[in-house]
Scaffold this motif. Structure first.
Motif, PDB file in Angstrom:
ATOM      1  N   GLN A  19       0.828  -1.205   0.000  1.00  0.00           N
ATOM      2  CA  GLN A  19       0.000   0.000   0.000  1.00  0.00           C
ATOM      3  C   GLN A  19       0.864   1.258   0.000  1.00  0.00           C
ATOM      4  OE1 GLN A  19      -1.975  -1.126   3.603  1.00  0.00           O
ATOM      5  NE2 GLN A  19      -3.673  -2.161   2.576  1.00  0.00           N
ATOM      6  N   VAL A  20       1.943   1.234   0.769  1.00  0.00           N
ATOM      7  CA  VAL A  20       2.837   2.391   0.825  1.00  0.00           C
ATOM      8  C   VAL A  20       3.479   2.631  -0.548  1.00  0.00           C
ATOM      9  CG1 VAL A  20       4.952   3.338   1.845  1.00  0.00           C
ATOM     10  CG2 VAL A  20       3.330   2.099   3.296  1.00  0.00           C
ATOM     11  N   LEU A  21       3.933   1.558  -1.196  1.00  0.00           N
ATOM     12  CA  LEU A  21       4.602   1.701  -2.493  1.00  0.00           C
ATOM     13  C   LEU A  21       3.630   2.221  -3.563  1.00  0.00           C
ATOM     14  CD1 LEU A  21       6.831  -1.502  -2.512  1.00  0.00           C
ATOM     15  CD2 LEU A  21       7.595   0.867  -2.235  1.00  0.00           C
ATOM     16  N   CYS A  22       2.365   1.818  -3.472  1.00  0.00           N
ATOM     17  CA  CYS A  22       1.368   2.351  -4.411  1.00  0.00           C
ATOM     18  C   CYS A  22       1.144   3.837  -4.157  1.00  0.00           C
ATOM     19  CB  CYS A  22       0.046   1.598  -4.289  1.00  0.00           C
ATOM     20  SG  CYS A  22       0.069  -0.055  -5.010  1.00  0.00           S
ATOM     21  N   GLU A  23       0.995   4.204  -2.892  1.00  0.00           N
ATOM     22  CA  GLU A  23       0.792   5.616  -2.565  1.00  0.00           C
ATOM     23  C   GLU A  23       1.991   6.454  -3.002  1.00  0.00           C
ATOM     24  OE1 GLU A  23      -1.484   7.663  -1.199  1.00  0.00           O
ATOM     25  OE2 GLU A  23      -3.080   6.200  -0.934  1.00  0.00           O
ATOM     26  N   ALA A  24       3.185   5.862  -2.927  1.00  0.00           N
ATOM     27  CA  ALA A  24       4.405   6.584  -3.295  1.00  0.00           C
ATOM     28  C   ALA A  24       4.575   6.666  -4.807  1.00  0.00           C
ATOM     29  CB  ALA A  24       5.620   5.909  -2.663  1.00  0.00           C
ATOM     30  N   GLY A  25       3.729   5.967  -5.534  1.00  0.00           N
ATOM     31  CA  GLY A  25       3.843   5.979  -6.992  1.00  0.00           C
ATOM     32  C   GLY A  25       4.941   5.064  -7.510  1.00  0.00           C
ATOM     33  N   LEU A  26       5.503   4.231  -6.634  1.00  0.00           N
ATOM     34  CA  LEU A  26       6.543   3.296  -7.081  1.00  0.00           C
ATOM     35  C   LEU A  26       5.934   2.027  -7.662  1.00  0.00           C
ATOM     36  CD1 LEU A  26       9.123   3.759  -4.179  1.00  0.00           C
ATOM     37  CD2 LEU A  26       9.380   4.458  -6.569  1.00  0.00           C
ATOM     38  N   LEU A  27       4.654   1.810  -7.395  1.00  0.00           N
ATOM     39  CA  LEU A  27       3.918   0.701  -8.006  1.00  0.00           C
ATOM     40  C   LEU A  27       2.610   1.239  -8.571  1.00  0.00           C
ATOM     41  CD1 LEU A  27       4.393  -2.208  -5.426  1.00  0.00           C
ATOM     42  CD2 LEU A  27       5.274  -2.108  -7.769  1.00  0.00           C
ATOM     43  N   PRO A  28       2.090   0.602  -9.606  1.00  0.00           N
ATOM     44  CA  PRO A  28       0.857   1.088 -10.210  1.00  0.00           C
ATOM     45  C   PRO A  28      -0.376   0.732  -9.372  1.00  0.00           C
ATOM     46  CG  PRO A  28       1.560  -0.929 -11.298  1.00  0.00           C
ATOM     47  CD  PRO A  28       2.639  -0.577 -10.298  1.00  0.00           C
ATOM     48  N   GLY A  29      -1.407   1.553  -9.470  1.00  0.00           N
ATOM     49  CA  GLY A  29      -2.686   1.222  -8.868  1.00  0.00           C
ATOM     50  C   GLY A  29      -2.818   1.675  -7.429  1.00  0.00           C
TER      51      GLY A  29
ATOM     52  N   LEU B 249      -4.156  -1.147 -16.804  1.00  0.00           N
ATOM     53  CA  LEU B 249      -4.187  -2.611 -16.660  1.00  0.00           C
ATOM     54  C   LEU B 249      -3.729  -3.286 -17.955  1.00  0.00           C
ATOM     55  CD1 LEU B 249      -4.850  -5.095 -14.936  1.00  0.00           C
ATOM     56  CD2 LEU B 249      -7.160  -5.035 -15.894  1.00  0.00           C
ATOM     57  N   GLN B 250      -4.160  -2.727 -19.084  1.00  0.00           N
ATOM     58  CA  GLN B 250      -3.727  -3.287 -20.369  1.00  0.00           C
ATOM     59  C   GLN B 250      -2.214  -3.258 -20.493  1.00  0.00           C
ATOM     60  OE1 GLN B 250      -5.532  -1.357 -23.715  1.00  0.00           O
ATOM     61  NE2 GLN B 250      -7.199  -2.850 -23.823  1.00  0.00           N
ATOM     62  N   ARG B 251      -1.628  -2.130 -20.123  1.00  0.00           N
ATOM     63  CA  ARG B 251      -0.160  -2.013 -20.207  1.00  0.00           C
ATOM     64  C   ARG B 251       0.517  -2.981 -19.244  1.00  0.00           C
ATOM     65  NH1 ARG B 251      -1.694   3.393 -20.574  1.00  0.00           N
ATOM     66  NH2 ARG B 251      -1.283   3.854 -18.385  1.00  0.00           N
ATOM     67  N   ILE B 252      -0.061  -3.112 -18.052  1.00  0.00           N
ATOM     68  CA  ILE B 252       0.513  -3.997 -17.033  1.00  0.00           C
ATOM     69  C   ILE B 252       0.471  -5.451 -17.502  1.00  0.00           C
ATOM     70  CG2 ILE B 252      -0.030  -4.969 -14.744  1.00  0.00           C
ATOM     71  CD1 ILE B 252      -0.722  -2.049 -13.913  1.00  0.00           C
TER      72      ILE B 252
ATOM     73  N   ASP C 135       3.560  -8.048 -18.630  1.00  0.00           N
ATOM     74  CA  ASP C 135       3.722  -9.182 -17.707  1.00  0.00           C
ATOM     75  C   ASP C 135       4.097  -8.782 -16.287  1.00  0.00           C
ATOM     76  OD1 ASP C 135       2.983 -11.635 -18.528  1.00  0.00           O
ATOM     77  OD2 ASP C 135       4.889 -12.142 -19.503  1.00  0.00           O
ATOM     78  N   GLN C 136       3.453  -7.721 -15.785  1.00  0.00           N
ATOM     79  CA  GLN C 136       3.815  -7.242 -14.454  1.00  0.00           C
ATOM     80  C   GLN C 136       3.058  -7.955 -13.335  1.00  0.00           C
ATOM     81  OE1 GLN C 136       4.068  -2.951 -16.387  1.00  0.00           O
ATOM     82  NE2 GLN C 136       4.017  -2.775 -14.152  1.00  0.00           N
TER      83      GLN C 136
ATOM     84  N   GLY D 183      -0.214  -9.781  -6.577  1.00  0.00           N
ATOM     85  CA  GLY D 183       1.119  -9.190  -6.512  1.00  0.00           C
ATOM     86  C   GLY D 183       1.532  -8.677  -7.872  1.00  0.00           C
ATOM     87  N   VAL D 184       2.052  -7.440  -7.902  1.00  0.00           N
ATOM     88  CA  VAL D 184       2.342  -6.777  -9.182  1.00  0.00           C
ATOM     89  C   VAL D 184       3.663  -6.014  -9.077  1.00  0.00           C
ATOM     90  CG1 VAL D 184       1.023  -4.684  -8.575  1.00  0.00           C
ATOM     91  CG2 VAL D 184       1.275  -5.323 -10.982  1.00  0.00           C
ATOM     92  N   THR D 185       4.364  -5.915 -10.192  1.00  0.00           N
ATOM     93  CA  THR D 185       5.626  -5.166 -10.198  1.00  0.00           C
ATOM     94  C   THR D 185       5.438  -3.834 -10.905  1.00  0.00           C
ATOM     95  OG1 THR D 185       6.469  -5.940 -12.343  1.00  0.00           O
ATOM     96  CG2 THR D 185       6.923  -7.329 -10.417  1.00  0.00           C
ATOM     97  N   ASN D 186       6.460  -2.988 -10.788  1.00  0.00           N
ATOM     98  CA  ASN D 186       6.507  -1.772 -11.594  1.00  0.00           C
ATOM     99  C   ASN D 186       6.896  -2.159 -13.018  1.00  0.00           C
ATOM    100  OD1 ASN D 186       9.163  -2.483 -11.134  1.00  0.00           O
ATOM    101  ND2 ASN D 186       9.880  -0.406 -10.751  1.00  0.00           N
TER     102      ASN D 186
END
Lengths: 228, 81
Positions: free
Chosen positions: A91-101, A155-158, A162-163, A181-184
């Motif tokens: 959740q922190v990484l998403c809020e930080a913009g380091l992960l999508p969504g 989501l299409q790009r992800i 293959d993220q 679980g998803v990557t950048n």
């Protein structure tokens, strides 16, 4: 030794000891990094553990992303360093913009604490390289806000890139596209709602979490650590 | 100059709102039939120091974009008091 891991500790983190125990059982050296630090110690990997950083006020992870240490975590990620966020860390990484969504409240509005089955959908990722393609993993979840979402275009790009590394085989929380679980885009930052650190020992009922954590540790260069 | 502001943060249209749905399902039990479109959001009140109302509005909007709302899933509306 298989790598040195910095485990970021926010006020309200509560899985840092579980992470340390699991990672050290897999041969890693670990160091806690307090959120007020403005730089990281000499580590190969950064882990943001689960918990309720800063009480999860406003939104989960919303305040933690402004902790001083997050600048150093961002620099580490931008330099290609490996970063994993587990549950609240995700959740922190998403809020930080380091992960999508973003992570929404579970669709059933219930806090869910139970085992789930996951499918490895990208074993080319450094976070699942020890897994066979399509391998099923049994790892527990423990969250109220784990329903991942991003806009349809993203989501299409992800998917095209293959993220999505892990998907639920039976979606427990309403996550878009069953994402667990998803990557950048670059693939070096990974967030997941399940807790791999809680499934690393025979007594925990499953050791499938070691597939994830072990894969991550495999990315670190071998090095000798002085005993502290 | 101090300006009072109210920020309403809502889940974006199209994003499922399980709280709103639950409230909507509960209303008929109290005798309120025919209610639909219930959405639950949050309201943030604050006072900001700014030169003009426009500046105050811009400042609060910036706070919303950076912090008070998550643009991935939420929209916001700023009202100056």
């Amino acid at each position: 030794m298989s790598g040195s891991v910095g485990i970021v500790v926010f006020p309200g983190s509560n899985c840092e000891r579980d992470c340390r125990r699991a990672l050290e059982s897999l041969g890693a050296h670990t160091t806690y990094v307090w959120h007020q630090e403005t730089s990281l110690p000499d580590v190969d990997i950064v882990v943001l553990p689960g918990g309720f950083a800063h009480g999860d006020y406003l939104r989960t992870g919303a305040i933690a992303r402004f902790s001083p240490v997050m600048g150093a975590v961002r620099d580490h990620a931008n330099a290609g360093g490996i970063v994993m966020g587990i549950c609240n860390g995700f959740q922190v990484l998403c809020e930080a913009g380091l992960l999508p969504g973003a992570l929404r409240k579970n669709s059933g509005l219930k806090f869910i604490c139970r085992w789930v089955d996951l499918r490895v959908d990208n074993n080319q990722s450094p976070f699942a390289a020890r897994a066979d393609a399509g391998q099923r993993l049994r790892i527990p979840i423990n969250h109220f806000e784990g329903s991942w979402y991003c806009d349809p275009g993203e989501l299409q790009r992800i998917r095209a890139n293959d993220q999505v590394v892990l998907r639920y085989t039976a979606n427990p929380n309403g996550a878009l596209d069953d994402v667990a679980g998803v990557t950048n885009e670059r693939g070096n930052v990974f967030g997941l709602m399940p807790h791999p650190e809680r499934a690393c020992e025979p007594s925990s009922g499953s050791q499938d979490g070691a597939v994830i954590l072990g894969s991550m540790l495999d990315t670190a260069p071998a090095r000798e650590h002085a005993h502290l | 100059m101090n300006f009072g502001a109210v920020v309403d943060v809502m889940l974006k249209p199209g994003i499922a709102d399980p709280q709103g749905q639950t409230v909507e399902r509960a209303l008929p039990a109290l005798g309120y039939a025919g209610v639909e479109g219930v959405r639950v959001g949050k309201r943030i009140e604050l006072t900001v120091d700014a030169g003009t109302p426009e500046e105050a509005r811009e400042l609060v909007a910036e706070m919303c974009n950076r912090f008070l709302a998550n643009p991935v899933i939420e929209s916001y509306n700023v009202t100056l008091l």
